[in-house]
Design a protein around this motif. Structure first.
Motif, mmCIF file in Angstrom:
data_model
loop_
_atom_site.group_PDB
_atom_site.id
_atom_site.type_symbol
_atom_site.label_atom_id
_atom_site.label_comp_id
_atom_site.label_asym_id
_atom_site.label_seq_id
_atom_site.Cartn_x
_atom_site.Cartn_y
_atom_site.Cartn_z
ATOM 1 N N ARG B 738 81.203 2.357 8.992
ATOM 2 C CA ARG B 738 80.610 2.224 10.313
ATOM 3 C C ARG B 738 79.839 0.923 10.379
ATOM 4 O O ARG B 738 79.400 0.374 9.360
ATOM 5 C CB ARG B 738 79.723 3.424 10.639
ATOM 6 N N HIS B 740 77.035 0.431 12.103
ATOM 7 C CA HIS B 740 75.579 0.559 12.237
ATOM 8 C C HIS B 740 75.009 1.319 11.079
ATOM 9 O O HIS B 740 75.656 2.178 10.487
ATOM 10 C CB HIS B 740 75.236 1.258 13.557
ATOM 11 N N ARG B 741 73.715 0.985 10.821
ATOM 12 C CA ARG B 741 73.077 1.597 9.678
ATOM 13 C C ARG B 741 72.895 3.109 9.869
ATOM 14 O O ARG B 741 73.092 3.886 8.938
ATOM 15 C CB ARG B 741 71.715 0.924 9.453
ATOM 16 N N ARG B 743 73.358 6.933 10.892
ATOM 17 C CA ARG B 743 74.474 7.849 11.040
ATOM 18 C C ARG B 743 74.447 8.433 12.438
ATOM 19 O O ARG B 743 73.407 8.609 13.053
ATOM 20 C CB ARG B 743 74.360 8.983 10.015
ATOM 21 N N TYR B 752 77.992 3.269 5.871
ATOM 22 C CA TYR B 752 77.509 2.011 6.438
ATOM 23 C C TYR B 752 78.119 0.851 5.637
ATOM 24 O O TYR B 752 78.140 0.856 4.408
ATOM 25 C CB TYR B 752 75.977 1.972 6.373
ATOM 26 N N ARG B 753 78.619 -0.104 6.368
ATOM 27 C CA ARG B 753 79.466 -1.106 5.692
ATOM 28 C C ARG B 753 78.731 -1.971 4.660
ATOM 29 O O ARG B 753 79.339 -2.599 3.826
ATOM 30 C CB ARG B 753 80.174 -1.987 6.716
ATOM 31 N N ASP B 755 76.355 -0.695 2.729
ATOM 32 C CA ASP B 755 75.791 0.174 1.688
ATOM 33 C C ASP B 755 76.737 0.152 0.487
ATOM 34 O O ASP B 755 77.648 0.952 0.342
ATOM 35 C CB ASP B 755 75.632 1.599 2.230
#
Lengths: 147, 773
Positions: B738, B740-741, B743, B752-753, B755
């Protein structure tokens, strides 16, 4: 004009050596062996205060080596080195005329032919005149100079 | 420097005296080549000496005269009367200047430009200096002895020693009056003392010759814009004064030749992958009754083809020249008037050196050996004899025989059973370990074929040092330390290669002197010293931390380089062996298929070179047009984008891309490796984020990455952005990312991309799950 030749016995036969190749005639003493050297060299010997290289003349002529029994030698000088050429016995010094080897030459084997200079006639007996220097190993130029 | 100047003055004066006859004769018949050569050599030698004695006036005069004489030698000018006069005027002037230097007078230099100008156009009248300077010779501080005289003294001395020995021998054999014995004793002592003195008058450390070299090398190199490091070894080797004198000019000539012709300009050296600093190595060592002076450089070597061309251009038969043996071709450097260079330089002139060198060395019964390694340097060894020399020797016993060995060659003598001595069989060799030092062992009795004495006495080891290394020589006994007059043995004895000479010691039985280097050679010990060996340690300290790389011309014509470490080898192959099959270029080599990476097309080339790259486990080849050179790259600017270039380096003003082996293995190693790495199929959204950000991360984590499905392999996992449907024809677990941070809800399983940890663990979980299934 005849030249002087020294008649010597090598392996039971007479040879004639031109006298200007003969520095002296001696009996050599103890011979110091030279490991690894050509079988034509018997070793080194002291002659007065000089070291001479002792050449086994029969071996150099392609005959069986002298086996250490010979003591009599002709001293000759080549390129500043003194060599003692072992011989069975020495006879006399006489003037002879050198004649070509002629037809008999082809019967000689290579060592004799390389050393042979010609024939001298002693009381009707033909004697091969040899060049001592051509019997000395290690002197390439004088060894291979064939007339 | 004062000593050198004195030597120079004395020598020049002597040569001038000897030359005066030649000059007169040349004047009478200017076409006499021998006279011309003699005069040429004189001015050449003066020129050479002036270079390092810093005598610019003499240098200028002699250089000018040399030029003119060389033109005459080459037939470009006729030695007409005007020219002869001009040359003679210069020679006279040289004599005057030399006298002035010696006397410490100043000499007006007015006429000199005129003299030099006269050389160019000839001189009709013999130019007399306007005012004749009265020639006043300074009082000499030493006596210059004729070498002949020293020779006679020395040879008389040797005979005296031998006669004394003989006398002693005879006296020992008889009972003699103690008074006679005492007289003999006195005689012996006097003889020994005399012998030492006579020997000393002739011996000199070769340092007398070597000490001037550093300065000369520096100046010569600086004059040519080169930088040369000089290594000197064996300065304390003593040799006959006469030899030193004979060696002086040849050595200087050879050093100059090496610097001028051998060692390349710094830029050329860089190109050839050598350090910029040229290396010049001068050594002296004693080997039996020979002194070997070696000069080695790491320059470009001798261009043998060029020597031949020169000879042919000089009128020699072309066929005859080409049929010469390699050695004979190399020996063309000894032809008079030959230079392998067209350009005449201030420094070494016209190769006048080597014929003069050989003539000088052969005159004293020595020989010159040349070893040529094209591209890597030249090694010239001067072997000069020590005939009639008295050598301090150690007498070794083997079986019932005795042999002498020169004392300077012996480092130490130890008993075989001594403490800290081990002798082991290592493979076929025997090795002696003497106090932690491991040395090859040569059994003298075995080598000579002499039966060793069979008794319980421990045998002895002489540690023998030859210039390039040391070994242990095993013998039965070490008997004595004797001063011996060594004379050359007859050719047949020398031909064995084991002996350095013969002697008649006090015992009255002839004894042979061993040649340690010859023994090492026959025993098969190789201590061959190579400049390359020296290079390694030095290379580390003063070489910039460059990266060794192979430069090549790529298929697209550009020059690229690749780090040498990853190149297993380079080989040529027919282009027909390379085909596009199963999705990529592959080369059929040695019965297997190798993936081929390329930049550019093979096109219509019949043959391409393949760089075989290895990363330890897998192998890939990279097709290039041609491998060019091994270079050292410094300052690599990293590439700003990932791709085939890891960076760019500047090499001789040219930008050279450094091939990124990482890229090659990553992009082409797909099925070349063992295929263990799980494949991640990236379903990009077209904005390139995955390629730019994700791919390096995944690759460094041990995944292979693909952007489109490859029918050959099925992906272990697919990465896609949320909301986008991979819609791919392959089935694999999908990990969604995703943007955005936060959820979006409790059931949101997207990651999250940025993470990194979560992403990698999710991938790992899927890959592990797949492996289990």
């Amino acid at each position: 004009m005849p030249d002087l030749y020294l008649i010597a016995q090598v392996a039971g036969r007479a040879v004639a050596i031109e006298s200007n190749q003969v520095e002296s005639v001696v009996d050599i003493g103890e011979i110091t062996a030279v490991p690894r050297v050509s079988s034509h060299i018997r070793g080194l010997a002291a002659l007065r205060s000089r070291v001479v290289t002792v050449v086994d003349t029969p071996a150099a002529l392609g005959l069986p080596g002298s086996g250490g029994t010979l003591r009599r030698a002709i001293i000759t000088v080549l390129d500043g080195h003194h060599y003692a050429m072992l011989v069975d016995a020495l006879e006399d010094v006489t003037p002879f005329d050198l004649q070509p080897i002629g037809a008999g030459g082809s019967a000689l084997d290579s060592a004799w032919r390389a050393a042979g200079l010609g024939i001298v006639e002693r009381d009707g007996e033909p004697v091969l005149a040899i060049d001592l220097h051509r019997l000395i190993p290690g002197h390439a130029q004088s060894n291979h100079q064939v007339h | 420097m004062d000593d050198l100047l004195q030597e120079f003055i004395a020598e020049t004066r002597e040569t001038l005296d000897a030359l005066s006859g030649e000059i007169v004769a040349w004047e009478a018949s200017p076409n006499d080549r021998a006279r011309l050569d003699a005069i040429f050599r004189f001015v050449h030698t003066v020129k050479g000496s002036c270079g390092f004695l810093d005598l610019p006036r003499l240098g200028r005069l002699s250089h000018a005269a040399e030029d003119v004489l060389d033109q005459v030698r080459r037939g470009e000018r006729e030695p007409d009367r005007g020219l002869v006069n001009a040359v003679l005027a210069v020679v006279d002037r040289i004599g005057e200047i030399v006298e002035a230097i010696d006397a410490g007078n100043s000499l007006d230099d007015s006429g000199e430009d005129m003299l030099i100008a006269a050389l160019a156009k000839g001189l009709d009248d013999i130019a007399q200096p306007a005012e004749t300077v009265p020639v006043v010779r300074a009082p000499t501080r030493s006596v210059r002895l004729n070498v002949d005289l020293l020779d006679r003294m020395m040879s008389g001395m040797s005979d005296m020693v031998l006669a004394r020995n003989e006398l002693a021998r005879h006296l020992r054999a008889h009972q003699v009056d103690p008074q006679i014995e005492a007289a003999l004793e006195r005689l012996s002592n006097t003889v020994s003392e005399m012998r030492d003195t006579v020997t000393r008058t002739r011996m000199q450390k070769i340092d007398a010759l070597f000490s001037a070299l550093p300065r000369m090398v520096r100046d010569t190199a600086a004059g040519l814009g080169k930088s040369v490091t000089l290594h000197i070894e064996g300065s304390d080797v003593e040799l006959d004064r006469e030899m030193i004198e004979v060696l002086r000019d040849p050595l200087v000539h050879m050093m100059r030749n090496a610097i001028d012709h051998g060692i390349e300009a710094p830029a050329d050296r860089r190109k050839a992958g050598k350090r910029e600093n040229g290396r010049l190595y001068v050594s002296a060592r004693q080997s039996g009754n020979q002194i070997i002076v070696e000069i080695a450089d790491d320059g470009r070597g001798i261009d043998v083809d060029r020597l031949i061309e020169k000879q042919i251009a000089g009128g020699r038969n072309a066929l005859e020249m080409h049929n010469l043996s390699e050695k004979a071709k190399l020996h063309l450097i000894f032809e008079p008037g030959l230079s392998s260079r067209d350009q005449v330089s201030e420094v070494s002139g016209r190769g006048v050196g080597m014929d003069v060198v050989r003539a000088a060395i052969e005159q004293i019964g020595g020989r010159v050996e040349v070893e040529n390694n094209p591209g890597r340097g030249v090694r010239i060894a001067l072997h000069v004899p020590l005939t009639l020399s008295i050598i301090s020797a150690i007498v070794l016993g083997v079986g019932r025989q005795r042999f002498a060995i020169a004392r300077p060659n012996i480092e130490e003598i130890v008993a075989e059973r001594g403490a800290a001595i081990r002798i082991d069989k290592v493979g076929s060799a025997t090795v002696a370990t003497v106090r932690d030092r491991r040395l090859p062992l040569v059994d003298l009795s075995e080598l000579l074929g002499v039966d060793a004495v069979a008794n319980d006495q421990p045998r002895m080891l002489a540690i023998v040092s030859i210039g390039s290394g040391s070994y242990a020589l095993m013998c039965d006994t070490v008997l004595d330390n004797e001063e011996l007059v060594i004379k050359p043995a007859s050719p047949a004895v020398m031909a064995t290669g084991v002996y350095a000479g013969q002697t008649l010691p006090d015992s009255g039985s002839p004894m042979l002197m061993l040649d340690p280097a010859g023994i090492a050679h026959i025993a098969g010990l190789e201590f061959h010293r190579s400049l390359a060996d020296d290079e390694e340690p030095a290379g580390e300290e003063d070489q910039a931390p460059g990266i060794a790389a192979l430069m090549f011309r790529d298929l697209d014509g550009r020059h690229r380089a690749v780090v040498l470490d990853v190149v297993d080898r380079v080989e040529k192959t027919d282009a027909s062996n390379i085909r596009f099959s199963a999705g990529q270029l592959r080369a059929a080599i040695e019965g297997r298929l190798l993936p081929v990476a390329t930049q550019g097309d093979i096109g219509d080339r019949a043959v391409v070179s393949l760089l075989r790259l290895k990363d330890g486990s897998s192998e890939i080849s990279y097709a290039i047009d041609e491998a060019l050179d091994i270079v050292s790259l410094e300052q690599i600017t990293p590439a700003t984008i990932a791709g085939p270039a890891a960076g760019v380096a500047l090499l001789d003003g040219e930008q050279v891309e450094l091939l990124d082996p990482y890229w090659v293995f990553a992009d082409y190693g797909g099925d070349a490796g063992d295929g263990d790495e799980p494949l991640c199929l990236l379903s990009d959204d077209g904005k390139g984020w995955m390629a730019a950000f994700l791919r390096p991360l995944l690759e460094s984590a041990g995944y292979r990455v693909a952007f489109s499905p490859d029918p050959a392999t099925s992906p272990a996992v697919i990465l896609a952005f949320e909301g986008s449907d991979p819609a791919l024809s392959v089935s694999a677990p999908v990990v969604r990312l995703r943007h955005h941070r936060a959820r979006s809800g409790a059931d949101d399983d997207t990651i999250y991309r940025y993470d990194r940890a979560a992403l990698l663990s999710a991938l790992a979980a899927h890959v592990a799950g797949r492996g289990a299934a």
